[in-house]
Design an enzyme around this catalytic site. Structure first.
Site, PDB file in Angstrom:
ATOM      1  N   ASP A 136       1.246 -13.841   2.109  1.00  0.00           N
ATOM      2  CA  ASP A 136       1.607 -12.345   1.701  1.00  0.00           C
ATOM      3  C   ASP A 136       2.967 -11.980   1.946  1.00  0.00           C
ATOM      4  OD1 ASP A 136      -1.074 -12.234   0.717  1.00  0.00           O
ATOM      5  OD2 ASP A 136      -1.698 -10.789   2.408  1.00  0.00           O
ATOM      6  N   ARG A 186       3.411 -15.859  -5.987  1.00  0.00           N
ATOM      7  CA  ARG A 186       2.930 -14.667  -6.469  1.00  0.00           C
ATOM      8  C   ARG A 186       3.824 -13.602  -6.417  1.00  0.00           C
ATOM      9  NH1 ARG A 186      -0.492 -12.377  -1.767  1.00  0.00           N
ATOM     10  NH2 ARG A 186      -2.321 -13.356  -2.550  1.00  0.00           N
ATOM     11  N   GLY A 190       6.767  -4.659  -5.115  1.00  0.00           N
ATOM     12  CA  GLY A 190       7.020  -4.385  -4.192  1.00  0.00           C
ATOM     13  C   GLY A 190       6.563  -2.974  -3.962  1.00  0.00           C
ATOM     14  N   ALA A 191       5.710  -3.000  -2.585  1.00  0.00           N
ATOM     15  CA  ALA A 191       5.087  -1.538  -2.404  1.00  0.00           C
ATOM     16  C   ALA A 191       5.550  -0.946  -1.134  1.00  0.00           C
ATOM     17  CB  ALA A 191       3.821  -1.717  -2.270  1.00  0.00           C
ATOM     18  N   ARG A 295      -3.509   2.415   1.777  1.00  0.00           N
ATOM     19  CA  ARG A 295      -2.250   1.805   1.040  1.00  0.00           C
ATOM     20  C   ARG A 295      -2.444   1.909  -0.503  1.00  0.00           C
ATOM     21  NH1 ARG A 295       1.628  -0.221   4.513  1.00  0.00           N
ATOM     22  NH2 ARG A 295       0.968  -0.638   6.599  1.00  0.00           N
ATOM     23  N   ARG A 296      -3.664   1.549  -0.772  1.00  0.00           N
ATOM     24  CA  ARG A 296      -4.035   1.486  -2.366  1.00  0.00           C
ATOM     25  C   ARG A 296      -3.779   3.014  -2.948  1.00  0.00           C
ATOM     26  NH1 ARG A 296      -3.832  -2.452  -0.279  1.00  0.00           N
ATOM     27  NH2 ARG A 296      -1.974  -2.223  -0.985  1.00  0.00           N
TER      28      ARG A 296
END
Length: 316
Positions: A136, A186, A190-191, A295-296
């Site tokens: 990740d 993947r 970007g979060a 975070r979602r």
């Protein structure tokens, strides 16, 4: 959106809020939407259920920015057990891991030792599926060492893949090297709440950066080099764009996939799978579910409704 993300990240990193939420029986309903299980056994059962729906899974043990050696060891054991369970069940031995879970907070040497050992376990239990250890990508402070770690694993002949964030200014150069390497990549938008010096910040610019990266990963050169693109997005416009570019450049459906989060746009996930798009779900498991789940909400304010309905005792 940037302020909203910062607020949710603040809640995710608050130890007091985390304790309160994870001890709440009402919030457990919220967790079940986004988290595959409290332990590896439950996560494995969820992966089996998904497979019956033609959905693949990538298992992730919950936890981030870990500096406690004991917790690092726990994370490694949990993922090791997951690799064994997936292999024994005939599922893809597909694991996702944050470098900061496996020692990067102590030293990158420690992280490399742990990640290398885990990648060897993936190889040991691999079958005939998409068996890989996916790195990740976290905030921009660890982008360079994470990419270095990926290239180290590849040079060791281990089944490794890496996540790339389209919104970073550096990404076109990183993708060029990864394409030349024939990598499994993947791609996400970007979060993290990065500054304009590091990343594009506007929604339009993020979308445009993602489209450009899709074109790179689905180019004829990438296909010839053996690149396996994974498009991490819930944006149907980006999925449709990827489908179009793939078809135009002669990519088969089994040469790329879409990855989404468990519990986000579930009906759309099933729709894609039904029409032959390879879909994989990011399936977290473990006890520390609050930071991940909130975070979602940060990524999509609409998910806040799930929180309120959970607290009220309602369903999805």
């Amino acid at each position: 959106m940037l302020l909203w993300q910062k607020m949710m990240i603040g809640l995710a990193r608050s130890e007091s809020v985390t304790r309160r939420m994870q001890n709440s029986r009402y919030m457990a309903r919220f967790a079940r939407r986004f988290v595959g299980g409290r332990d590896g056994a439950e996560g494995l059962e969820r992966a089996k259920t998904l497979r019956e729906q033609n959905l693949s899974a990538s298992l992730f043990y919950l936890g981030e920015y870990v500096a406690d050696p004991q917790e690092i060891a726990t994370t490694r054991r949990a993922l090791s057990d997951a690799a064994k369970g997936l292999g024994a069940s005939g599922l893809d031995v597909h694991l996702s891991v944050d470098p900061t879970q496996l020692g990067a907070m102590l030293s990158w040497e420690t992280c490399r030792e742990n990640v290398t050992a885990l990648a060897r376990e993936v190889a040991d239990h691999a079958g005939n599926g998409r068996d890989v250890l996916m790195l990740d990508m976290e905030d921009s402070s660890v982008t360079e060492p994470t990419l270095d770690l990926y290239h180290f694993l590849r040079n060791e002949g281990l089944p490794a893949a890496v996540t790339v964030q389209a919104y970073l200014h550096r990404t076109p150069g990183d993708l060029a090297r990864l394409v030349a390497d024939g990598a499994m990549v993947r791609l996400v938008k970007g979060a993290f709440a990065e500054s304009g010096k590091v990343a594009v910040t506007g929604r339009h610019d993020r979308d445009e950066a993602y489209r450009k990266a899709v074109v790179t990963l689905l180019s004829p050169k990438a296909r010839e080099r053996g690149v396996y693109p994974v498009f991490g997005t819930h944006d149907h416009r980006m999925v449709a764009f990827a489908e179009h570019v793939a078809a135009t450049n002669g990519w088969r459906r089994d040469q790329w996939e879409v990855e989404m989060l468990l519990g986000v746009r579930s009906a759309y996930q099933r729709e894609l799978a039904a029409r032959g798009v390879a879909v994989r779900l990011y399936l977290p498991f473990g006890r520390d579910w609050w930071p991940y789940s909130i975070r979602r909400v940060g990524e999509n304010p609409k998910n806040l409704g799930f929180v309120f309905r959970s607290m009220a005792g309602g369903g999805e």
